[in-house]
Design a protein around this motif. Structure first.
Motif, PDB file in Angstrom:
ATOM      1  N   GLY A 193       0.667  -1.135  -0.103  1.00  0.00           N
ATOM      2  CA  GLY A 193       0.094  -0.050  -0.120  1.00  0.00           C
ATOM      3  C   GLY A 193       0.945   1.186   0.058  1.00  0.00           C
ATOM      4  O   GLY A 193       0.168   2.563   0.034  1.00  0.00           O
ATOM      5  N   ARG A 194       2.048   1.125   0.084  1.00  0.00           N
ATOM      6  CA  ARG A 194       2.854   2.560  -0.074  1.00  0.00           C
ATOM      7  C   ARG A 194       2.941   3.117  -1.150  1.00  0.00           C
ATOM      8  O   ARG A 194       3.065   4.312  -1.134  1.00  0.00           O
ATOM      9  N   ARG A 195       2.677   2.627  -2.173  1.00  0.00           N
ATOM     10  CA  ARG A 195       2.627   3.234  -3.575  1.00  0.00           C
ATOM     11  C   ARG A 195       1.392   4.257  -3.663  1.00  0.00           C
ATOM     12  O   ARG A 195       1.558   5.196  -4.032  1.00  0.00           O
ATOM     13  N   LYS A 196       0.445   3.687  -3.061  1.00  0.00           N
ATOM     14  CA  LYS A 196      -0.677   4.546  -3.080  1.00  0.00           C
ATOM     15  C   LYS A 196      -0.609   5.699  -1.996  1.00  0.00           C
ATOM     16  O   LYS A 196      -0.975   6.952  -2.325  1.00  0.00           O
ATOM     17  N   ASN A 197       0.158   5.542  -0.993  1.00  0.00           N
ATOM     18  CA  ASN A 197       0.367   6.592  -0.011  1.00  0.00           C
ATOM     19  C   ASN A 197       1.270   7.630  -0.685  1.00  0.00           C
ATOM     20  O   ASN A 197       1.141   8.645  -0.311  1.00  0.00           O
ATOM     21  N   PHE A 198       2.349   6.958  -1.538  1.00  0.00           N
ATOM     22  CA  PHE A 198       3.271   8.052  -2.082  1.00  0.00           C
ATOM     23  C   PHE A 198       2.241   9.033  -3.181  1.00  0.00           C
ATOM     24  O   PHE A 198       2.816  10.155  -3.321  1.00  0.00           O
ATOM     25  N   LYS A 199       1.455   8.298  -3.948  1.00  0.00           N
ATOM     26  CA  LYS A 199       0.709   9.184  -4.571  1.00  0.00           C
ATOM     27  C   LYS A 199      -0.187  10.289  -4.021  1.00  0.00           C
ATOM     28  O   LYS A 199      -0.213  11.374  -4.359  1.00  0.00           O
ATOM     29  N   ALA A 200      -0.259   9.882  -2.730  1.00  0.00           N
ATOM     30  CA  ALA A 200      -1.309  10.969  -1.880  1.00  0.00           C
ATOM     31  C   ALA A 200      -0.233  12.085  -1.404  1.00  0.00           C
ATOM     32  O   ALA A 200      -0.752  13.082  -1.009  1.00  0.00           O
ATOM     33  N   VAL A 201       1.107  11.605  -1.625  1.00  0.00           N
ATOM     34  CA  VAL A 201       1.948  12.883  -1.114  1.00  0.00           C
ATOM     35  C   VAL A 201       2.092  13.814  -2.184  1.00  0.00           C
ATOM     36  O   VAL A 201       2.609  14.836  -1.965  1.00  0.00           O
ATOM     37  N   LEU A 202       2.024  13.333  -3.545  1.00  0.00           N
ATOM     38  CA  LEU A 202       2.313  14.212  -4.678  1.00  0.00           C
ATOM     39  C   LEU A 202       1.383  15.300  -4.673  1.00  0.00           C
ATOM     40  O   LEU A 202       0.065  15.414  -4.419  1.00  0.00           O
ATOM     41  N   PRO A 203       2.027  16.616  -4.741  1.00  0.00           N
ATOM     42  CA  PRO A 203       1.191  18.061  -5.110  1.00  0.00           C
ATOM     43  C   PRO A 203       0.367  17.935  -6.262  1.00  0.00           C
ATOM     44  O   PRO A 203       0.731  17.453  -7.069  1.00  0.00           O
ATOM     45  N   THR A 204      -0.870  18.354  -5.914  1.00  0.00           N
ATOM     46  CA  THR A 204      -1.755  18.718  -7.089  1.00  0.00           C
ATOM     47  C   THR A 204      -2.227  20.057  -7.289  1.00  0.00           C
ATOM     48  O   THR A 204      -1.970  20.843  -6.501  1.00  0.00           O
ATOM     49  N   PRO A 205      -2.971  20.198  -8.395  1.00  0.00           N
ATOM     50  CA  PRO A 205      -3.077  21.516  -8.792  1.00  0.00           C
ATOM     51  C   PRO A 205      -4.376  22.044  -7.664  1.00  0.00           C
ATOM     52  O   PRO A 205      -4.400  23.269  -7.233  1.00  0.00           O
ATOM     53  N   THR A 206      -5.298  21.089  -7.126  1.00  0.00           N
ATOM     54  CA  THR A 206      -6.055  21.588  -6.023  1.00  0.00           C
ATOM     55  C   THR A 206      -5.376  21.981  -4.691  1.00  0.00           C
ATOM     56  O   THR A 206      -5.922  22.839  -4.189  1.00  0.00           O
ATOM     57  N   ASP A 207      -4.217  21.690  -4.655  1.00  0.00           N
ATOM     58  CA  ASP A 207      -3.304  22.038  -3.394  1.00  0.00           C
ATOM     59  C   ASP A 207      -3.080  23.625  -3.621  1.00  0.00           C
ATOM     60  O   ASP A 207      -3.208  24.355  -2.734  1.00  0.00           O
ATOM     61  N   ALA A 208      -2.913  23.832  -4.985  1.00  0.00           N
ATOM     62  CA  ALA A 208      -2.513  25.249  -5.307  1.00  0.00           C
ATOM     63  C   ALA A 208      -3.745  26.256  -4.889  1.00  0.00           C
ATOM     64  O   ALA A 208      -3.588  27.230  -4.284  1.00  0.00           O
ATOM     65  N   LYS A 209      -4.775  25.644  -5.327  1.00  0.00           N
ATOM     66  CA  LYS A 209      -6.155  26.175  -4.937  1.00  0.00           C
ATOM     67  C   LYS A 209      -6.350  26.474  -3.517  1.00  0.00           C
ATOM     68  O   LYS A 209      -6.926  27.299  -3.059  1.00  0.00           O
ATOM     69  N   ALA A 210      -6.039  25.248  -2.767  1.00  0.00           N
ATOM     70  CA  ALA A 210      -6.243  25.374  -1.260  1.00  0.00           C
ATOM     71  C   ALA A 210      -5.446  26.349  -0.714  1.00  0.00           C
ATOM     72  O   ALA A 210      -5.967  27.287   0.227  1.00  0.00           O
ATOM     73  N   PHE A 211      -4.144  26.727  -1.232  1.00  0.00           N
ATOM     74  CA  PHE A 211      -3.300  27.774  -0.745  1.00  0.00           C
ATOM     75  C   PHE A 211      -4.044  29.133  -1.012  1.00  0.00           C
ATOM     76  O   PHE A 211      -3.874  30.010  -0.267  1.00  0.00           O
ATOM     77  N   ILE A 212      -4.262  29.308  -2.282  1.00  0.00           N
ATOM     78  CA  ILE A 212      -5.030  30.640  -2.503  1.00  0.00           C
ATOM     79  C   ILE A 212      -6.237  30.833  -1.802  1.00  0.00           C
ATOM     80  O   ILE A 212      -6.418  31.980  -1.185  1.00  0.00           O
ATOM     81  N   GLN A 213      -6.989  29.926  -1.555  1.00  0.00           N
ATOM     82  CA  GLN A 213      -8.272  29.971  -0.689  1.00  0.00           C
ATOM     83  C   GLN A 213      -7.781  30.213   0.656  1.00  0.00           C
ATOM     84  O   GLN A 213      -8.618  31.019   1.240  1.00  0.00           O
ATOM     85  N   ASP A 214      -6.779  29.625   1.158  1.00  0.00           N
ATOM     86  CA  ASP A 214      -6.264  29.962   2.588  1.00  0.00           C
ATOM     87  C   ASP A 214      -5.902  31.358   2.736  1.00  0.00           C
ATOM     88  O   ASP A 214      -6.333  31.989   3.734  1.00  0.00           O
ATOM     89  N   VAL A 215      -5.324  31.863   1.649  1.00  0.00           N
ATOM     90  CA  VAL A 215      -4.724  33.365   1.740  1.00  0.00           C
ATOM     91  C   VAL A 215      -6.169  34.368   1.872  1.00  0.00           C
ATOM     92  O   VAL A 215      -6.330  35.179   2.599  1.00  0.00           O
ATOM     93  N   GLN A 216      -7.180  33.893   0.827  1.00  0.00           N
ATOM     94  CA  GLN A 216      -8.394  34.632   0.869  1.00  0.00           C
ATOM     95  C   GLN A 216      -9.015  34.511   2.245  1.00  0.00           C
ATOM     96  O   GLN A 216      -9.641  35.519   2.796  1.00  0.00           O
ATOM     97  N   PHE A 217      -9.047  33.116   2.754  1.00  0.00           N
ATOM     98  CA  PHE A 217      -9.664  32.871   4.139  1.00  0.00           C
ATOM     99  C   PHE A 217      -8.926  33.837   5.229  1.00  0.00           C
ATOM    100  O   PHE A 217      -9.715  34.540   5.935  1.00  0.00           O
ATOM    101  N   VAL A 218      -7.788  33.875   5.389  1.00  0.00           N
ATOM    102  CA  VAL A 218      -6.986  34.556   6.164  1.00  0.00           C
ATOM    103  C   VAL A 218      -7.455  36.183   6.175  1.00  0.00           C
ATOM    104  O   VAL A 218      -7.713  37.054   7.180  1.00  0.00           O
ATOM    105  N   LEU A 219      -7.756  36.651   4.774  1.00  0.00           N
ATOM    106  CA  LEU A 219      -8.096  38.111   4.522  1.00  0.00           C
ATOM    107  C   LEU A 219      -9.380  38.413   4.734  1.00  0.00           C
ATOM    108  O   LEU A 219     -10.096  39.384   4.270  1.00  0.00           O
ATOM    109  N   GLY A 220     -10.411  37.401   4.957  1.00  0.00           N
ATOM    110  CA  GLY A 220     -11.638  37.372   5.262  1.00  0.00           C
ATOM    111  C   GLY A 220     -12.644  37.384   3.871  1.00  0.00           C
ATOM    112  O   GLY A 220     -13.790  37.830   3.957  1.00  0.00           O
TER     113      GLY A 220
END
Lengths: 60, 333
Positions: free
Chosen positions: B77-104
């Motif tokens: 099951g390690r390869r599946k876990n390894f895939k879960a660690v890979l960054p995705t475009p959704t992670d970039a969206k999450a970062f942008i939304q986090d900045v927006q969240f902090v700014l209200g």
């Protein structure tokens, strides 16, 4: 040139650290979390003063 | 609370890696900041003792890395876990939304940013984008430190390998400064997982394997159970003290790395000339205190894990056996 680089690096470290400390105080000052905003501000000032006094003899 | 993510082998690996990296930091920094950490050099047997310990810990890091890479390649099951660690475009969206969240400007955090409080494990990814960042940043830093460390294992050998003393010195400097960069992340890591209000004084995710993490149902109310937690009274002063120590420690180590001209950064390569001050000495020692706090918390987490497993084993032993039909067993007579 080396002296200018010293100043730039140290100023950058101080701006990020002091800015971060005061940003945390600013963001949390109105929160109703039981933490007194005034004592938070005093702690931020104390940390900033320590850092400035730490760096000052090295760049002056 | 239901946020167990680590397997048993991961918890052991995390603890061993932490101990080894802390030893590398203590030995590496006592050499780099030998003016400010003179007592640490003496404590570990002088320059020769410190450098020997640093090399032993470096070798242990390579052994741990080889073990982990092998496990990731062949473990179930390690390869599946390894895939879960890979960054995705959704992670970039999450970062942008986090900045927006902090700014209200956003009502809530992105699902890929959810890690702690208020969600069950089904609702959050294996790793938030922050968790992925921690894994990848530490991985890249450790790999570069291992490579540069091996290249400078022997100073005379490095000089022969690179033909010029300047090239060998550059690798030594790179190794030292990368260690300074990494300590910032380590200090934040200690603060984040040791002083989170829900988990203070230590977050057990890294110590209790997910197989034995309690998954209690709370049928009588809405929520995941975090509402049932109470904040320890010592948290307020502890988080302030630790927060100040982290900020002062990081800035002191950064400033010290600019001005100190000892090994591994030769005077010719440092912008500064090597002056020091009493407050810088105090600040760098505060930074070492934060690292020591990390060792203590790691040990404490393992002690709590051992106690918890002992408690679970005791409860299982005291429970009466259950019959095959789910009822109480009884003698035939």
């Amino acid at each position: 040139m080396a002296g200018v680089l010293d100043l730039v690096y140290v100023a950058l470290a101080l701006v990020v650290a002091v800015g971060g400390v005061f940003t945390v105080w600013w963001v949390g000052r109105d929160l109703d979390d039981g933490v007194d905003a005034t004592s938070d501000l005093l702690r931020a000032v104390a940390v900033s003063a320590f850092l400035v006094l730490l760096a000052w003899p090295l760049v002056s | 609370m239901d946020h167990g993510k680590f397997t048993r082998v991961t918890t052991y690996f995390h603890s061993l890696l932490a101990l080894d990296v802390f030893l590398l930091f203590f030995t590496g920094y006592s050499v780099m900041f030998n003016d400010e950490l003179w007592w640490m050099v003496e404590f570990m047997g002088g320059n020769a003792g410190v450098l020997a310990l640093h090399r032993i810990a470096g070798f242990a890091l390579i052994v741990l890395t080889v073990f982990w890479v092998t496990l990731m390649l062949v473990g179930p099951g390690r390869r599946k876990n390894f895939k879960a660690v890979l960054p995705t475009p959704t992670d970039a969206k999450a970062f942008i939304q986090d900045v927006q969240f902090v700014l209200g400007r956003a009502d809530e955090r992105h699902p890929n940013a959810r890690q702690f409080a208020g969600y069950s494990s089904d609702e959050v990814p294996l790793l938030s984008y922050v968790g992925k960042g921690v894994v990848w940043i530490f991985t890249v830093e450790l790999v570069l430190l291992m490579i540069s460390g091996l290249l400078i294992w022997s100073k005379t050998g490095a000089a022969q390998l690179f033909q010029t003393k300047a090239a060998a010195t550059a690798f030594v400097t790179f190794h030292g400064l990368l260690g300074v960069v990494m300590v910032m992340g380590i200090m934040f890591h200690i603060f984040e997982h040791g002083f989170h209000p829900a988990f203070y004084p230590v977050e057990m995710k890294a110590f209790v394997p997910k197989s034995v993490m309690p998954h209690e149902e709370h049928d009588d109310h809405e929520g995941t159970g975090i509402e049932l937690l109470s904040l320890r009274p010592t948290w307020k002063w502890a988080v302030n003290l630790a927060g100040a120590a982290v900020v002062i420690g990081i800035v002191s180590v950064l400033v010290g790395s600019i001005f100190d001209s000892g090994y591994p950064i030769p005077a010719g390569l440092t912008p500064g000339g090597g002056p020091t001050s009493v407050l810088l000495t105090i600040g760098i020692n505060i930074g070492m205190f934060v690292l020591l706090l990390g060792v203590v918390l790691s040990t404490y987490g393992n002690v709590l894990r051992a106690r918890y497993e002992q408690q679970v084993a005791g409860e299982q032993d005291s429970e009466p056996e259950t019959a095959a039909d789910g009822g109480q067993p009884r003698d035939d007579d």
